[in-house]
Design a protein around this motif. Sequence first.
Motif, PDB file in Angstrom:
ATOM      1  N   TYR A  42       0.870  -1.179   0.000  1.00 43.65           N
ATOM      2  CA  TYR A  42       0.000   0.000   0.000  1.00 43.65           C
ATOM      3  C   TYR A  42       0.903   1.224   0.000  1.00 43.65           C
ATOM      4  O   TYR A  42       1.567   1.522   0.991  1.00 43.65           O
ATOM      5  CB  TYR A  42      -0.905  -0.025   1.231  1.00 43.65           C
ATOM      6  CG  TYR A  42      -1.740   1.212   1.459  1.00 43.65           C
ATOM      7  CD1 TYR A  42      -2.333   1.896   0.401  1.00 43.65           C
ATOM      8  CD2 TYR A  42      -1.954   1.694   2.753  1.00 43.65           C
ATOM      9  CE1 TYR A  42      -3.105   3.026   0.616  1.00 43.65           C
ATOM     10  CE2 TYR A  42      -2.732   2.818   2.983  1.00 43.65           C
ATOM     11  CZ  TYR A  42      -3.307   3.481   1.914  1.00 43.65           C
ATOM     12  OH  TYR A  42      -4.070   4.605   2.133  1.00 43.65           O
ATOM     13  N   VAL A  43       0.947   1.925  -1.121  1.00 46.07           N
ATOM     14  CA  VAL A  43       1.814   3.094  -1.250  1.00 46.07           C
ATOM     15  C   VAL A  43       0.960   4.336  -1.025  1.00 46.07           C
ATOM     16  O   VAL A  43      -0.028   4.563  -1.731  1.00 46.07           O
ATOM     17  CB  VAL A  43       2.514   3.134  -2.621  1.00 46.07           C
ATOM     18  CG1 VAL A  43       3.550   4.261  -2.655  1.00 46.07           C
ATOM     19  CG2 VAL A  43       3.205   1.796  -2.907  1.00 46.07           C
ATOM     20  N   THR A  44       1.362   5.141  -0.046  1.00 42.30           N
ATOM     21  CA  THR A  44       0.491   6.196   0.447  1.00 42.30           C
ATOM     22  C   THR A  44       1.327   7.385   0.907  1.00 42.30           C
ATOM     23  O   THR A  44       2.540   7.427   0.716  1.00 42.30           O
ATOM     24  CB  THR A  44      -0.384   5.641   1.601  1.00 42.30           C
ATOM     25  OG1 THR A  44      -1.308   6.625   2.018  1.00 42.30           O
ATOM     26  CG2 THR A  44       0.456   5.197   2.788  1.00 42.30           C
ATOM     27  N   ASP A  45       0.661   8.360   1.514  1.00 44.17           N
ATOM     28  CA  ASP A  45       1.325   9.537   2.052  1.00 44.17           C
ATOM     29  C   ASP A  45       0.397  10.140   3.105  1.00 44.17           C
ATOM     30  O   ASP A  45      -0.830  10.106   2.940  1.00 44.17           O
ATOM     31  CB  ASP A  45       1.598  10.556   0.941  1.00 44.17           C
ATOM     32  CG  ASP A  45       2.427  11.736   1.419  1.00 44.17           C
ATOM     33  OD1 ASP A  45       3.660  11.694   1.260  1.00 44.17           O
ATOM     34  OD2 ASP A  45       1.853  12.706   1.966  1.00 44.17           O
ATOM     35  N   LEU A  74       3.937   1.583   2.476  1.00 42.72           N
ATOM     36  CA  LEU A  74       5.100   2.349   2.040  1.00 42.72           C
ATOM     37  C   LEU A  74       4.737   3.824   1.940  1.00 42.72           C
ATOM     38  O   LEU A  74       3.677   4.175   1.410  1.00 42.72           O
ATOM     39  CB  LEU A  74       5.597   1.875   0.672  1.00 42.72           C
ATOM     40  CG  LEU A  74       5.989   0.406   0.526  1.00 42.72           C
ATOM     41  CD1 LEU A  74       6.356   0.110  -0.927  1.00 42.72           C
ATOM     42  CD2 LEU A  74       7.149   0.055   1.453  1.00 42.72           C
ATOM     43  N   MET A  75       5.620   4.677   2.431  1.00 44.70           N
ATOM     44  CA  MET A  75       5.449   6.113   2.238  1.00 44.70           C
ATOM     45  C   MET A  75       5.904   6.497   0.828  1.00 44.70           C
ATOM     46  O   MET A  75       6.946   6.024   0.361  1.00 44.70           O
ATOM     47  CB  MET A  75       6.266   6.896   3.265  1.00 44.70           C
ATOM     48  CG  MET A  75       5.845   6.680   4.708  1.00 44.70           C
ATOM     49  SD  MET A  75       4.196   7.348   5.095  1.00 44.70           S
ATOM     50  CE  MET A  75       3.213   5.846   5.122  1.00 44.70           C
ATOM     51  N   GLY A  76       5.108   7.338   0.162  1.00 50.63           N
ATOM     52  CA  GLY A  76       5.377   7.634  -1.243  1.00 50.63           C
ATOM     53  C   GLY A  76       6.072   8.952  -1.515  1.00 50.63           C
ATOM     54  O   GLY A  76       6.626   9.157  -2.601  1.00 50.63           O
ATOM     55  N   GLY A  77       6.040   9.896  -0.560  1.00 43.76           N
ATOM     56  CA  GLY A  77       6.721  11.172  -0.776  1.00 43.76           C
ATOM     57  C   GLY A  77       5.952  12.126  -1.668  1.00 43.76           C
ATOM     58  O   GLY A  77       6.426  12.525  -2.728  1.00 43.76           O
ATOM     59  N   LEU A  78       4.773  12.527  -1.235  1.00 45.78           N
ATOM     60  CA  LEU A  78       3.917  13.385  -2.052  1.00 45.78           C
ATOM     61  C   LEU A  78       4.451  14.808  -2.171  1.00 45.78           C
ATOM     62  O   LEU A  78       4.422  15.405  -3.249  1.00 45.78           O
ATOM     63  CB  LEU A  78       2.504  13.407  -1.458  1.00 45.78           C
ATOM     64  CG  LEU A  78       1.424  14.164  -2.226  1.00 45.78           C
ATOM     65  CD1 LEU A  78       1.270  13.594  -3.634  1.00 45.78           C
ATOM     66  CD2 LEU A  78       0.092  14.096  -1.482  1.00 45.78           C
ATOM     67  N   LEU A  79       4.941  15.358  -1.070  1.00 43.03           N
ATOM     68  CA  LEU A  79       5.395  16.755  -1.077  1.00 43.03           C
ATOM     69  C   LEU A  79       6.698  16.870  -0.294  1.00 43.03           C
ATOM     70  O   LEU A  79       6.707  16.839   0.935  1.00 43.03           O
ATOM     71  CB  LEU A  79       4.332  17.668  -0.438  1.00 43.03           C
ATOM     72  CG  LEU A  79       4.718  19.138  -0.270  1.00 43.03           C
ATOM     73  CD1 LEU A  79       4.855  19.831  -1.625  1.00 43.03           C
ATOM     74  CD2 LEU A  79       3.697  19.863   0.613  1.00 43.03           C
ATOM     75  N   ALA A 200      12.303   3.966  -2.884  1.00 41.93           N
ATOM     76  CA  ALA A 200      12.954   3.081  -3.856  1.00 41.93           C
ATOM     77  C   ALA A 200      12.076   1.874  -4.164  1.00 41.93           C
ATOM     78  O   ALA A 200      11.950   1.455  -5.322  1.00 41.93           O
ATOM     79  CB  ALA A 200      14.316   2.640  -3.327  1.00 41.93           C
ATOM     80  N   MET A 201      11.447   1.310  -3.119  1.00 42.66           N
ATOM     81  CA  MET A 201      10.562   0.155  -3.326  1.00 42.66           C
ATOM     82  C   MET A 201       9.351   0.562  -4.150  1.00 42.66           C
ATOM     83  O   MET A 201       8.925  -0.168  -5.058  1.00 42.66           O
ATOM     84  CB  MET A 201      10.131  -0.425  -1.976  1.00 42.66           C
ATOM     85  CG  MET A 201       9.303  -1.696  -2.105  1.00 42.66           C
ATOM     86  SD  MET A 201      10.236  -3.020  -2.916  1.00 42.66           S
ATOM     87  CE  MET A 201       8.982  -4.295  -3.072  1.00 42.66           C
ATOM     88  N   ALA A 202       8.783   1.725  -3.846  1.00 42.32           N
ATOM     89  CA  ALA A 202       7.630   2.210  -4.611  1.00 42.32           C
ATOM     90  C   ALA A 202       8.002   2.403  -6.071  1.00 42.32           C
ATOM     91  O   ALA A 202       7.224   2.086  -6.977  1.00 42.32           O
ATOM     92  CB  ALA A 202       7.116   3.518  -4.019  1.00 42.32           C
ATOM     93  N   PHE A 210      -0.792   8.149  -5.701  1.00 45.57           N
ATOM     94  CA  PHE A 210      -1.284   7.565  -4.452  1.00 45.57           C
ATOM     95  C   PHE A 210      -2.801   7.773  -4.329  1.00 45.57           C
ATOM     96  O   PHE A 210      -3.294   8.809  -4.763  1.00 45.57           O
ATOM     97  CB  PHE A 210      -0.591   8.225  -3.245  1.00 45.57           C
ATOM     98  CG  PHE A 210       0.859   8.493  -3.464  1.00 45.57           C
ATOM     99  CD1 PHE A 210       1.729   7.463  -3.772  1.00 45.57           C
ATOM    100  CD2 PHE A 210       1.345   9.788  -3.388  1.00 45.57           C
ATOM    101  CE1 PHE A 210       3.075   7.717  -3.993  1.00 45.57           C
ATOM    102  CE2 PHE A 210       2.680  10.051  -3.600  1.00 45.57           C
ATOM    103  CZ  PHE A 210       3.560   9.022  -3.908  1.00 45.57           C
ATOM    104  N   PRO A 211      -3.517   6.839  -3.740  1.00 45.99           N
ATOM    105  CA  PRO A 211      -3.003   5.555  -3.267  1.00 45.99           C
ATOM    106  C   PRO A 211      -2.807   4.573  -4.418  1.00 45.99           C
ATOM    107  O   PRO A 211      -3.539   4.618  -5.409  1.00 45.99           O
ATOM    108  CB  PRO A 211      -4.121   5.062  -2.346  1.00 45.99           C
ATOM    109  CG  PRO A 211      -5.373   5.654  -2.947  1.00 45.99           C
ATOM    110  CD  PRO A 211      -4.964   7.001  -3.480  1.00 45.99           C
TER     111      PRO A 211
END
Length: 309
Positions: A42-45, A74-79, A200-202, A210-211
């Motif tokens: 689950y890639v999110t922020d 997983l954290m995705g890094g939106l901002l 990196a995993m994302a 996201f999501p």
Amino acid sequence: MTNNNSMMCDLETGICGPAGEGNSEMELIDLTAPSKKVDLYYVTDPICSHCWALEPTLRKFMEEYGQYVNLHTLMGGLLEKWDGFADVSNGISGPGDVAGHWREVGEHTRMPIDGSFWFEDPVTSSYIPSRVYKVVQQKDASLAPVFLRKAREAVFPFNKNISNDQLLIDIVNSIGLNGEEVVKESHLPPAQESLQEDFAMASRLGVRGFPTIIFLNEEQKGVKVVGARPYDNYVQALKQILPEENIQPRSVDTLQHVLQKEGLLFSREIEELYSLAQSDVAAFVEKELAADSYVVEEVLGEKYIKLNQ
């Protein structure tokens, strides 16, 4: 009857079979128990509005089908920062542009979002709460989703800036960890390195927004669901990735137990979890909970339920 080292017939139990096996007269078996599990990424922020909108659906999916998946958030890094940031497709070039977009998502999905803080005290970077998430995850993995939920409650319906250190300290304290210690560690290089591993995993998973939820089997083949989609999309994705498994939902836990675990639930979340119409929620809550055990409150026209302390 012929006996050897591996086979015997026992006169007392009435069993012919391998020695030492089947010596219980009666036992329960569960043929629906999954023989295989898949990895669910689950890639999110923390400040992803559509991820907040997905909360009712994802909770229901994990309640009913969590036995088939190993969940990895997983954290995705939106901002990273506002300098140079632009989301042209959504008309966002600065903090003030976010508020209208957020309010629209909240009204459409009925997961309430205020967003007016964007004009007064905007989030400067979603990396800040994401690093706190990673530190919490390293200290106690079971508390990481609890932190993420409380951070989302703070930023979306209750309109607080979750890039503020003191607010983050308060949230971490509320889940039973040392907030000052955790937030201090979140500013150190290892926390950013841990966050970069998520990024990196994302990236390896091909995630661009996201999501995103990805079901990955043992053969490293997967099904990707991008965006906040209806519940059946996730069920069908699971069945597609485990075609030989007899996929069956388990019963959803009682409202009492879910509230004890979650802290509070919005009406929209109760509706999704128990397949209720909005008009039926009040009667359902009254039936499920003792009258003096809970309170009903409201934010932005949406009711939410929490247990009395």
